[in-house]
Structure formats: structure tokens, C-alpha cells
Write a protein that holds these residues in place. Sequence first.
Motif, PDB file in Angstrom:
ATOM      1  N   ALA A  98      -5.514  -7.450  -1.951  1.00 42.64           N
ATOM      2  CA  ALA A  98      -6.167  -8.581  -1.286  1.00 42.64           C
ATOM      3  C   ALA A  98      -5.301  -9.124  -0.160  1.00 42.64           C
ATOM      4  O   ALA A  98      -5.807  -9.584   0.873  1.00 42.64           O
ATOM      5  CB  ALA A  98      -6.476  -9.681  -2.299  1.00 42.64           C
ATOM      6  N   GLN A  99      -3.969  -9.063  -0.335  1.00 46.19           N
ATOM      7  CA  GLN A  99      -3.049  -9.529   0.701  1.00 46.19           C
ATOM      8  C   GLN A  99      -3.113  -8.657   1.951  1.00 46.19           C
ATOM      9  O   GLN A  99      -2.857  -9.129   3.063  1.00 46.19           O
ATOM     10  CB  GLN A  99      -1.614  -9.533   0.174  1.00 46.19           C
ATOM     11  N   VAL A 100      -3.449  -7.390   1.767  1.00 44.35           N
ATOM     12  CA  VAL A 100      -3.512  -6.466   2.907  1.00 44.35           C
ATOM     13  C   VAL A 100      -4.631  -6.866   3.860  1.00 44.35           C
ATOM     14  O   VAL A 100      -4.508  -6.771   5.078  1.00 44.35           O
ATOM     15  CB  VAL A 100      -3.724  -5.018   2.413  1.00 44.35           C
ATOM     16  N   MET A 148      -6.625  -1.879  17.718  1.00 43.03           N
ATOM     17  CA  MET A 148      -5.952  -0.874  16.897  1.00 43.03           C
ATOM     18  C   MET A 148      -6.588  -0.817  15.515  1.00 43.03           C
ATOM     19  O   MET A 148      -6.764  -1.851  14.859  1.00 43.03           O
ATOM     20  CB  MET A 148      -4.450  -1.205  16.763  1.00 43.03           C
ATOM     21  N   LYS A 149      -6.934   0.369  15.061  1.00 45.03           N
ATOM     22  CA  LYS A 149      -7.535   0.522  13.739  1.00 45.03           C
ATOM     23  C   LYS A 149      -6.482   0.362  12.654  1.00 45.03           C
ATOM     24  O   LYS A 149      -5.338   0.769  12.811  1.00 45.03           O
ATOM     25  CB  LYS A 149      -8.209   1.886  13.622  1.00 45.03           C
ATOM     26  N   ARG A 150      -6.908  -0.235  11.512  1.00 44.11           N
ATOM     27  CA  ARG A 150      -6.000  -0.480  10.392  1.00 44.11           C
ATOM     28  C   ARG A 150      -6.310   0.478   9.250  1.00 44.11           C
ATOM     29  O   ARG A 150      -7.468   0.705   8.906  1.00 44.11           O
ATOM     30  CB  ARG A 150      -6.120  -1.916   9.884  1.00 44.11           C
ATOM     31  N   ALA A 151      -5.238   1.018   8.654  1.00 43.27           N
ATOM     32  CA  ALA A 151      -5.388   1.919   7.522  1.00 43.27           C
ATOM     33  C   ALA A 151      -4.515   1.448   6.366  1.00 43.27           C
ATOM     34  O   ALA A 151      -3.421   0.913   6.569  1.00 43.27           O
ATOM     35  CB  ALA A 151      -5.006   3.343   7.911  1.00 43.27           C
ATOM     36  N   LEU A 152      -4.999   1.654   5.165  1.00 42.81           N
ATOM     37  CA  LEU A 152      -4.244   1.407   3.948  1.00 42.81           C
ATOM     38  C   LEU A 152      -4.082   2.739   3.237  1.00 42.81           C
ATOM     39  O   LEU A 152      -5.077   3.431   2.986  1.00 42.81           O
ATOM     40  CB  LEU A 152      -5.000   0.417   3.046  1.00 42.81           C
ATOM     41  N   VAL A 165      -0.608   0.179   6.559  1.00 44.39           N
ATOM     42  CA  VAL A 165       0.057  -0.533   5.480  1.00 44.39           C
ATOM     43  C   VAL A 165       0.045   0.382   4.264  1.00 44.39           C
ATOM     44  O   VAL A 165      -0.987   0.975   3.938  1.00 44.39           O
ATOM     45  CB  VAL A 165      -0.647  -1.857   5.142  1.00 44.39           C
ATOM     46  N   GLY A 166       1.185   0.493   3.592  1.00 45.29           N
ATOM     47  CA  GLY A 166       1.271   1.331   2.413  1.00 45.29           C
ATOM     48  C   GLY A 166       1.408   0.524   1.145  1.00 45.29           C
ATOM     49  O   GLY A 166       1.881  -0.620   1.165  1.00 45.29           O
ATOM     50  N   VAL A 167       0.980   1.113   0.050  1.00 47.66           N
ATOM     51  CA  VAL A 167       1.181   0.540  -1.274  1.00 47.66           C
ATOM     52  C   VAL A 167       1.705   1.657  -2.167  1.00 47.66           C
ATOM     53  O   VAL A 167       1.103   2.726  -2.250  1.00 47.66           O
ATOM     54  CB  VAL A 167      -0.123  -0.032  -1.868  1.00 47.66           C
TER      55      VAL A 167
END
Length: 220
Positions: free
Chosen positions: A56-58, A1-5, A29-31
Motif C-alpha cells: 500500500a505504501q508503494v 515515467m511509468k512505474r513498476a513494482l 520499486v522492489g519488494v
Amino acid sequence: MKRALVVGNSDGIGLALTHRLVAEGWSVVGVSRSPREDLVQHVVDVTAEEFPGVLAQVGPVDLCVYAAGVGELFDPADLAAQTRAIEVNLIGAARTVEAVVPGMLAAGGGHFIGLSSLADVLISADAPGYAASKAGLTSYLLGLSAALRPRGVAVTAVRFGFVDTKMAKGSAKPMLVGVDRAVDVLMHAVRSRRPVVSYPRRMSVAARLLRLVTRSTLKR
């Protein structure tokens, strides 16, 4: 699964894009500075000292979309609002690049997208901080694109006109675009990985013509 921020995903384009990516099978993951209990999210302002540490935590991501943005109409009694537009729209994006691109380079691939504006070609008396921040953002992203593409990392500047969000201020909003349509454009940018995507194209042409008129007026 691809990860996006997605940075700036508590409302508007960022929120709609987050939902679209999840629907298409991405892990997102959102910020954002505003919390959303229905999302996987870190709550932090992009101008805060701890912002890079949160990124960095992401961890490594395949796609990062910088959708955070602010802009206020000019008020000589509140010049700080113009400064904040530059801090959020340009410096925040640069801090995000600094945090996430090294991981993409280490992985040999990735894609960074920044939401810029067709106002990047204008000299604006109505919102000078906003226009300046978007001009800087587009220039920075296009430079990064040329530098990073040979190394396997794509960088895209998506230049929108007026989109139907809280950012669309002022009485006149020509060629207003809905949020869902804006997300369609973003998803096309994700797939095409082009250095720059401008929408609507007719407004892009109009903005360039207005820039020529404005510069001619300033020379008088």
C-alpha cells in the motif's frame, strides 16, 4: 515515467528484470525479504502480516511483476518446506494481486505478471508443493486475465522451464535458460500483454507429454 513494482527482486530473474526496466526508463520499486542497497526497495517477506501494508505504501503502479518464489525437493521429515512453497508462490501472489489490482482498475489500466512454471502441468513426487503452487498460480492468473482484460487490466502468466538461478534444483536441468534470456522473454510479455507466455516452447510440449504419461501411470 511509468512505474513498476517487482516483488522478489533481490536476486535472480527479479533483480535482472529490475535493472532492465530501469535501463528502459521505468521507475522501479522492489519488494524482497533480502535487502539491496543499490535498489529502491522495501524489505519484507511476502508471507508476513505486514506485507499488504508495505504494498500500500508503494502506491499505484503501471506494471507489477511477481517474481518471488521458493521450492525445495521433497523431504518427508520437512513437510513445512512444501507448505511454504504454496504460501510464497501462490498465496503471496494472490495477496499481491489483492493489493495492487484495485489501483490499476481505478486508473483504467495496468499489467500484472506472475512468474509461473512449465511444471504447472505436472504431478511431481520430487517437489509436490512447488508443482501444486505453480498449477494454482497459472490457473488463477488465467482466470484473472479473462475477468480483468475487459476492464483494461492485463494479466499474464509467464511459464518458464529451468532458468539458471538458485531455484533450479536437481541434477538434470534440460534446456536450461540464462537469466538474461529469461528477462528478454519477460520484456516481450510486458510489450505483448498476452495472457500466457511459455518458454522454451519445446519444453512446454515435453511437459505436457510427461503429464499424460504420469497420469496414465497413476491410473494403474
